[in-house]
Design a protein around this motif. Structure first.
Motif, mmCIF file in Angstrom:
data_model
loop_
_atom_site.group_PDB
_atom_site.id
_atom_site.type_symbol
_atom_site.label_atom_id
_atom_site.label_comp_id
_atom_site.label_asym_id
_atom_site.label_seq_id
_atom_site.Cartn_x
_atom_site.Cartn_y
_atom_site.Cartn_z
ATOM 1 N N UNK A 21 33.897 134.425 10.833
ATOM 2 C CA UNK A 21 33.928 133.873 12.197
ATOM 3 C C UNK A 21 32.541 133.889 12.831
ATOM 4 N N UNK A 22 31.729 134.895 12.453
ATOM 5 C CA UNK A 22 30.432 135.036 13.128
ATOM 6 C C UNK A 22 29.279 134.382 12.365
ATOM 7 N N UNK A 23 29.578 133.573 11.338
ATOM 8 C CA UNK A 23 28.519 132.832 10.641
ATOM 9 C C UNK A 23 27.924 131.826 11.636
ATOM 10 N N UNK A 24 26.606 131.897 11.823
ATOM 11 C CA UNK A 24 25.958 131.029 12.832
ATOM 12 C C UNK A 24 26.197 129.551 12.539
ATOM 13 N N UNK A 25 26.277 129.211 11.262
ATOM 14 C CA UNK A 25 26.447 127.797 10.930
ATOM 15 C C UNK A 25 27.856 127.311 11.221
ATOM 16 N N UNK A 26 28.793 128.238 11.343
ATOM 17 C CA UNK A 26 30.161 127.823 11.652
ATOM 18 C C UNK A 26 30.411 127.818 13.157
ATOM 19 N N UNK A 27 29.571 128.534 13.899
ATOM 20 C CA UNK A 27 29.834 128.691 15.345
ATOM 21 C C UNK A 27 29.326 127.500 16.142
ATOM 22 N N UNK A 28 29.968 127.265 17.279
ATOM 23 C CA UNK A 28 29.449 126.277 18.237
ATOM 24 C C UNK A 28 28.127 126.840 18.781
ATOM 25 N N UNK A 29 27.187 125.945 19.176
ATOM 26 C CA UNK A 29 25.879 126.434 19.644
ATOM 27 C C UNK A 29 25.988 127.449 20.788
ATOM 28 N N UNK A 30 26.915 127.244 21.729
ATOM 29 C CA UNK A 30 27.002 128.179 22.864
ATOM 30 C C UNK A 30 27.479 129.562 22.377
ATOM 31 N N UNK A 31 28.374 129.599 21.410
ATOM 32 C CA UNK A 31 28.867 130.872 20.883
ATOM 33 C C UNK A 31 27.767 131.578 20.108
ATOM 34 N N UNK A 32 27.037 130.776 19.321
ATOM 35 C CA UNK A 32 25.971 131.356 18.512
ATOM 36 C C UNK A 32 24.888 131.956 19.417
ATOM 37 N N UNK A 33 24.569 131.252 20.495
ATOM 38 C CA UNK A 33 23.510 131.797 21.361
ATOM 39 C C UNK A 33 24.019 133.022 22.128
ATOM 40 N N UNK A 34 25.334 133.078 22.427
ATOM 41 C CA UNK A 34 25.889 134.286 23.072
ATOM 42 C C UNK A 34 25.822 135.468 22.106
ATOM 43 N N UNK A 35 26.056 135.184 20.797
ATOM 44 C CA UNK A 35 25.982 136.268 19.805
ATOM 45 C C UNK A 35 24.554 136.812 19.724
ATOM 46 N N UNK A 36 23.604 135.872 19.791
ATOM 47 C CA UNK A 36 22.204 136.301 19.765
ATOM 48 C C UNK A 36 21.895 137.180 20.991
ATOM 49 N N UNK A 37 22.424 136.779 22.142
ATOM 50 C CA UNK A 37 22.183 137.581 23.357
ATOM 51 C C UNK A 37 22.835 138.954 23.237
ATOM 52 N N UNK A 38 24.013 139.007 22.604
ATOM 53 C CA UNK A 38 24.675 140.304 22.436
ATOM 54 C C UNK A 38 23.849 141.203 21.508
ATOM 55 N N UNK A 39 23.281 140.584 20.464
ATOM 56 C CA UNK A 39 22.416 141.362 19.557
ATOM 57 C C UNK A 39 21.240 141.943 20.328
ATOM 58 N N UNK A 40 20.676 141.112 21.198
ATOM 59 C CA UNK A 40 19.523 141.560 21.998
ATOM 60 C C UNK A 40 19.927 142.691 22.942
ATOM 61 N N UNK A 41 21.070 142.509 23.581
ATOM 62 C CA UNK A 41 21.549 143.528 24.517
ATOM 63 C C UNK A 41 21.756 144.864 23.787
ATOM 64 N N UNK A 42 22.415 144.786 22.619
ATOM 65 C CA UNK A 42 22.687 146.004 21.846
ATOM 66 C C UNK A 42 21.382 146.691 21.465
ATOM 67 N N UNK A 43 20.394 145.872 21.139
ATOM 68 C CA UNK A 43 19.080 146.389 20.750
ATOM 69 C C UNK A 43 18.362 147.043 21.920
ATOM 70 N N UNK A 44 18.285 146.286 23.011
ATOM 71 C CA UNK A 44 17.539 146.783 24.173
ATOM 72 C C UNK A 44 18.204 148.016 24.777
ATOM 73 N N UNK A 45 19.530 148.014 24.802
ATOM 74 C CA UNK A 45 20.232 149.160 25.384
ATOM 75 C C UNK A 45 20.329 150.313 24.382
ATOM 76 N N UNK A 46 19.933 150.028 23.124
ATOM 77 C CA UNK A 46 20.071 151.011 22.057
ATOM 78 C C UNK A 46 21.541 151.443 21.923
ATOM 79 N N UNK A 47 22.422 150.462 21.979
ATOM 80 C CA UNK A 47 23.868 150.705 21.894
ATOM 81 C C UNK A 47 24.455 149.724 20.880
ATOM 82 N N UNK A 48 24.285 150.046 19.584
ATOM 83 C CA UNK A 48 24.716 149.075 18.568
ATOM 84 C C UNK A 48 26.224 148.870 18.571
#
Ligand SMILES: C[S@@+](CC[C@H](N)C(=O)[O-])C[C@H]1O[C@@H](n2cnc3c(N)ncnc32)[C@H](O)[C@@H]1O
Length: 496
Positions: free
Chosen positions: A206-233
């Motif tokens: 489900x989380x393969x970037x090539x299968x996701x709609x662009x808005x979903x894929x960019x939200x996943x990228x933002x979640x990755x960033x949030x997890x990184x910045x907050x140090x909360x994987x």
């Protein structure tokens, strides 16, 4: 096995108590099964033959089974050789063996319900997205971190014990070969089997970037960033868990079954309530609000997601991750190539320093001295090359995993099992992807609780150090070893 027992007996310098069978039987007859277990355990450690041990363990097993049918009828779950039931020492539920298990026996093996490689680890080592084993060559690993590989790096191919073990190479595995995701995203795999499995059954389906709609894929990228910045994987692990829940529903499980399996069966508390202080609690509230919005976008095109996008469920799941998750730690195979690395010399030394950079951003507390908490040190090229050549440079692949059987194992400072990671090749009949397995470290007699050390470095440390370490896990350790030491510490010197 018999040899090991005899060696153990020889080391102790004495055989089993000649009356052990009588003692065992009289404890059984008086229904004092704990004492009977101790008599059997002592006989085993004093060298009784494995055949006899197994016979009497079976007697104990039968009596315990009858008692459990009457007194503790509830077996909450079964995982291979183990059952989940209530403990009697106030530690909630635990994992137990109903039957005799000797040394080195595999007690259970499972795929985690959800898992992921940590962000920091993702940046420094390229792994198979399905089984988390590092793949490719030294050259591809250096390219992964944006470095030009020195000449000769192409020939240093990554294999490790799991891919090319005693039983021969993992099926379909060719050292150095990397299988890109068939959908065209940037993920890679070590075999065709891992790739096919991931695209059908893992969160990648489900989380393969090539299968996701662009808005979903960019939200996943933002979640990755949030997890990184907050140090909360764990915020990112939520996305993997929701994806797996959707897949379980698609495979035919009911909503209730899925929620029970992924969430309700585990120890849990709202994430915010597990914060250490008010500031942390507030930060958690904000991070959760942001993650919540992003999760809604990530799964906006998945009809079944609505069943799981419930703030209470997700906050509880984050609490579960904090209480029962397993830290993934898989050895880096480049540590096995020491002598060959030396041949690459200066050029490699420069690259290796860069390779280490992301890992020097360790979050351990100052003053920590244990190897598993060690803070990254800044090193120069010569030192980096030296430690690479002696097999100490490359950090383990790090990640986090929610695993059913593991989530019920209580901690002991004197563990009787160990939990390890394996790719599909390690045991016959495993499928592709990441597997966890649990192995006994000594003979277990019927009714024994399976116990692991949450922090391996506590074993052998003084009581105070152990208690301190376990406090970080949110509980005061009352394992057998700690309880005994507490009693001993209370003893006062006799008056002279
Ligand atoms: C991974 S869970 C183990 C399963 C848990 N007992 C349950 O009922 O779900 C970890 C939790 O079990 C309890 N626990 C585990 N080992 C313990 C120990 N040695 N002393 C006290 N509590 C322990 C703590 O509450 C801890 O947060």
């Amino acid at each position: 096995m018999t040899e090991r027992l005899l060696t153990g007996a020889a080391m102790l310098g004495e055989g089993p108590d000649p009356n052990w069978v009588d003692n065992f039987s009289s404890f059984i007859l008086s229904q004092d099964y704990d004492q009977a277990r101790e008599v059997l355990r002592a006989a085993i450690s004093r060298g009784v033959s494995s055949q006899l041990a197994e016979q009497y363990a079976k007697v104990l097993e039968d009596f315990l089974q009858k008692r459990d049918e009457v007194e503790h009828p509830v077996i909450l779950a079964q995982h291979d050789q183990c059952i989940v039931r209530q403990t009697v020492n106030g530690q909630g539920r635990g994992l137990f063996v109903p039957s005799y298990q000797t040394w080195g026996v595999q007690l259970w093996k499972q795929r985690p319900l959800a898992f992921m490689q940590s962000g920091i680890s993702r940046r420094s080592v390229q792994v198979c997205c399905a089984c988390l084993l590092p793949i490719g060559s030294l050259a591809s690993q250096l390219r992964h971190v944006g470095l030009d590989p020195p000449a000769g790096a192409e020939e240093i191919l990554l294999t490790n014990g799991d891919q090319v073990g005693e039983e021969g190479p993992k099926e379909g595995f060719t050292p150095g070969q990397v299988f890109p995701c068939a959908e065209g995203c940037s993920e890679v795999f070590c075999t065709e089997a891992c790739r096919a499995w991931a695209l059908a059954e893992s969160s990648h389906a489900i989380l393969c970037r090539s299968r996701m709609e662009p808005s979903s894929s960019s939200a996943l990228q933002s979640l990755e960033q949030l997890a990184d910045e907050a140090d909360q994987e764990h915020l990112l692990l939520l996305a993997h868990a929701v994806a797996q829940m959707i897949l379980a529903r698609k495979a035919g499980a009911s909503e209730e079954q899925v929620k029970h399996r992924f969430a309700y069966q585990f120890a849990s508390a709202p994430w915010k309530t597990l914060a250490e202080n008010e500031t942390d609690a507030q930060a958690r509230e904000e991070w959760f609000a942001q993650a919540w919005e992003l999760l809604k976008s990530i799964f906006a095109f998945e009809d079944l997601a609505v069943e799981f996008l419930d703030p209470e469920l997700l906050s509880g799941l984050l609490g579960t991750f904090e209480l029962v998750n397993m830290c993934v730690s898989i050895p880096h195979p480049l540590n096995l190539h020491g002598p060959r690395l030396r041949l690459l010399g200066e050029e490699l030394a420069a690259a290796l320093v860069k390779l280490q950079e992301p890992l020097q951003d360790s979050d351990s507390e100052p003053g920590e001295e244990d190897a598993d908490d060690a803070e990254g040190e800044v090193i120069n090229g010569a030192e980096a090359l030296e430690s690479a050549c002696t097999g100490q440079l490359f950090e383990n692949v790090m990640g986090t995993a929610l695993c059913e059987a593991l989530a019920f194992i209580n901690h002991s400072c004197l563990p009787n099992c160990r939990v390890e990671f394996a790719s599909g090749s390690q045991f016959e009949a495993n499928g592709p992807g990441l597997w966890l397995y649990c192995v006994s470290r000594r003979p277990l007699v019927p009714g024994d609780e399976v116990l692991m050390a949450y922090v391996p470095s506590v074993v052998g440390k003084p009581l105070e150090v152990r208690q301190q370490k376990m406090k970080k896990f949110g509980f005061e350790c009352n394992c057998r070893s700690c309880e005994t030491d507490k009693v001993l510490e209370m003893e006062v010197e006799p008056p002279t």
